[in-house]
Design a protein around this motif. Sequence first.
Motif, PDB file in Angstrom:
ATOM      1  N   THR A  36     -20.580  33.791 -22.753  1.00 47.06           N
ATOM      2  CA  THR A  36     -20.393  34.217 -24.142  1.00 47.06           C
ATOM      3  C   THR A  36     -18.972  33.977 -24.637  1.00 47.06           C
ATOM      4  N   THR A  37     -18.024  33.767 -23.744  1.00 52.03           N
ATOM      5  CA  THR A  37     -16.643  33.480 -24.149  1.00 52.03           C
ATOM      6  C   THR A  37     -16.418  31.998 -24.457  1.00 52.03           C
ATOM      7  N   MET A  38     -17.426  31.173 -24.214  1.00 51.66           N
ATOM      8  CA  MET A  38     -17.309  29.734 -24.497  1.00 51.66           C
ATOM      9  C   MET A  38     -17.108  29.530 -25.994  1.00 51.66           C
ATOM     10  N   ASP A  39     -16.151  28.682 -26.380  1.00 48.24           N
ATOM     11  CA  ASP A  39     -15.803  28.471 -27.786  1.00 48.24           C
ATOM     12  C   ASP A  39     -15.434  26.998 -27.979  1.00 48.24           C
ATOM     13  N   THR A  40     -16.355  26.199 -28.504  1.00 50.99           N
ATOM     14  CA  THR A  40     -16.115  24.763 -28.641  1.00 50.99           C
ATOM     15  C   THR A  40     -15.392  24.404 -29.933  1.00 50.99           C
ATOM     16  N   VAL A  41     -14.698  23.279 -29.885  1.00 51.68           N
ATOM     17  CA  VAL A  41     -14.070  22.654 -31.048  1.00 51.68           C
ATOM     18  C   VAL A  41     -14.457  21.181 -31.007  1.00 51.68           C
ATOM     19  N   LEU A  42     -14.959  20.663 -32.130  1.00 52.08           N
ATOM     20  CA  LEU A  42     -15.352  19.254 -32.217  1.00 52.08           C
ATOM     21  C   LEU A  42     -14.397  18.488 -33.118  1.00 52.08           C
ATOM     22  N   THR A  47     -13.153   4.224 -34.485  1.00 50.70           N
ATOM     23  CA  THR A  47     -12.747   3.407 -33.336  1.00 50.70           C
ATOM     24  C   THR A  47     -11.238   3.195 -33.258  1.00 50.70           C
ATOM     25  N   SER A  48     -10.527   3.451 -34.345  1.00 52.17           N
ATOM     26  CA  SER A  48      -9.061   3.340 -34.343  1.00 52.17           C
ATOM     27  C   SER A  48      -8.388   4.653 -33.959  1.00 52.17           C
ATOM     28  N   GLY A  49      -9.198   5.678 -33.714  1.00 55.09           N
ATOM     29  CA  GLY A  49      -8.637   6.979 -33.350  1.00 55.09           C
ATOM     30  C   GLY A  49      -8.265   7.848 -34.535  1.00 55.09           C
ATOM     31  N   VAL A  50      -8.669   7.443 -35.738  1.00 55.84           N
ATOM     32  CA  VAL A  50      -8.385   8.220 -36.942  1.00 55.84           C
ATOM     33  C   VAL A  50      -9.361   9.395 -37.016  1.00 55.84           C
ATOM     34  N   LEU A  51      -8.825  10.591 -37.200  1.00 57.42           N
ATOM     35  CA  LEU A  51      -9.644  11.796 -37.305  1.00 57.42           C
ATOM     36  C   LEU A  51     -10.390  11.805 -38.631  1.00 57.42           C
ATOM     37  N   LEU A  52     -11.726  11.897 -38.565  1.00 56.27           N
ATOM     38  CA  LEU A  52     -12.555  11.919 -39.764  1.00 56.27           C
ATOM     39  C   LEU A  52     -12.997  13.321 -40.136  1.00 56.27           C
ATOM     40  N   LYS A  63     -19.724  30.843 -31.669  1.00 56.28           N
ATOM     41  CA  LYS A  63     -18.545  30.028 -31.392  1.00 56.28           C
ATOM     42  C   LYS A  63     -18.907  28.563 -31.226  1.00 56.28           C
ATOM     43  N   ALA A  64     -20.138  28.218 -31.613  1.00 54.00           N
ATOM     44  CA  ALA A  64     -20.572  26.824 -31.598  1.00 54.00           C
ATOM     45  C   ALA A  64     -19.916  26.079 -32.759  1.00 54.00           C
ATOM     46  N   SER A  65     -19.863  24.767 -32.658  1.00 49.92           N
ATOM     47  CA  SER A  65     -19.223  23.933 -33.672  1.00 49.92           C
ATOM     48  C   SER A  65     -20.250  23.028 -34.339  1.00 49.92           C
ATOM     49  N   ARG A  66     -19.949  22.630 -35.592  1.00 53.57           N
ATOM     50  CA  ARG A  66     -20.882  21.779 -36.337  1.00 53.57           C
ATOM     51  C   ARG A  66     -20.110  20.955 -37.356  1.00 53.57           C
ATOM     52  N   ILE A  67     -20.290  19.645 -37.287  1.00 55.85           N
ATOM     53  CA  ILE A  67     -19.717  18.742 -38.278  1.00 55.85           C
ATOM     54  C   ILE A  67     -20.882  18.111 -39.037  1.00 55.85           C
ATOM     55  N   ALA A  68     -20.861  18.233 -40.353  1.00 58.62           N
ATOM     56  CA  ALA A  68     -21.841  17.576 -41.217  1.00 58.62           C
ATOM     57  C   ALA A  68     -21.058  16.573 -42.065  1.00 58.62           C
ATOM     58  N   ILE A  69     -21.437  15.302 -41.973  1.00 61.72           N
ATOM     59  CA  ILE A  69     -20.666  14.258 -42.641  1.00 61.72           C
ATOM     60  C   ILE A  69     -21.589  13.119 -43.071  1.00 61.72           C
ATOM     61  N   THR A  70     -21.240  12.479 -44.170  1.00 62.71           N
ATOM     62  CA  THR A  70     -21.875  11.224 -44.545  1.00 62.71           C
ATOM     63  C   THR A  70     -20.979  10.132 -43.977  1.00 62.71           C
ATOM     64  N   LEU A  71     -21.513   9.335 -43.072  1.00 63.45           N
ATOM     65  CA  LEU A  71     -20.699   8.360 -42.355  1.00 63.45           C
ATOM     66  C   LEU A  71     -20.150   7.295 -43.301  1.00 63.45           C
ATOM     67  N   PRO A  72     -18.847   6.983 -43.184  1.00 62.93           N
ATOM     68  CA  PRO A  72     -18.218   6.055 -44.124  1.00 62.93           C
ATOM     69  C   PRO A  72     -18.471   4.576 -43.829  1.00 62.93           C
ATOM     70  N   TYR A  73     -18.870   4.245 -42.618  1.00 59.92           N
ATOM     71  CA  TYR A  73     -19.106   2.842 -42.293  1.00 59.92           C
ATOM     72  C   TYR A  73     -20.111   2.730 -41.153  1.00 59.92           C
ATOM     73  N   GLY A  75     -20.984   1.524 -37.517  1.00 63.02           N
ATOM     74  CA  GLY A  75     -20.242   1.189 -36.301  1.00 63.02           C
ATOM     75  C   GLY A  75     -20.195   2.359 -35.346  1.00 63.02           C
ATOM     76  N   TRP A  76     -19.304   2.239 -34.368  1.00 65.35           N
ATOM     77  CA  TRP A  76     -19.165   3.266 -33.340  1.00 65.35           C
ATOM     78  C   TRP A  76     -18.283   4.415 -33.810  1.00 65.35           C
ATOM     79  N   TYR A  77     -18.661   5.608 -33.409  1.00 64.94           N
ATOM     80  CA  TYR A  77     -17.901   6.829 -33.670  1.00 64.94           C
ATOM     81  C   TYR A  77     -17.708   7.552 -32.345  1.00 64.94           C
ATOM     82  N   TYR A  78     -16.648   8.339 -32.272  1.00 64.21           N
ATOM     83  CA  TYR A  78     -16.334   9.092 -31.052  1.00 64.21           C
ATOM     84  C   TYR A  78     -16.210  10.571 -31.386  1.00 64.21           C
TER      85      TYR A  78
END
Length: 96
Positions: A36-42, A47-52, A63-73, A75-78
């Motif tokens: 229960t102490t687990m706390d994630t950050v996403l 591909t250039s390492g730019v934070l989106l 403490k779960a994490s969630r990113i909702a995004i419309t992808l800009p291009y 290709g590969w994402y990390y």
Amino acid sequence: PATPSSLSPSGDVDWFRFYGTAGRSTIIETSNLAPTTMDTVLRLLNTSGVLLATNDNATGVTKASRIAITLPYTGWYYVRAAHKTWGVGTYYIGVR
């Protein structure tokens, strides 16, 4: 489907890669955190390492994490998954 993973030892960071399509709404989220102490950050990077995008606590209730995004291009994402502090534990991560 969500993929099981773990953060251990303390300070561990997990990296995930996925192929996305420009204009597609995408959700990246963690779930089933243990203990229960687990706390994630996403963090979502290109591909250039730019934070989106980044997220700590998706709802304020868990403490779960969630990113909702419309992808800009197309290709590969990390995705970088880490514990908010220096804890350890298990979780699931999904991209949909």
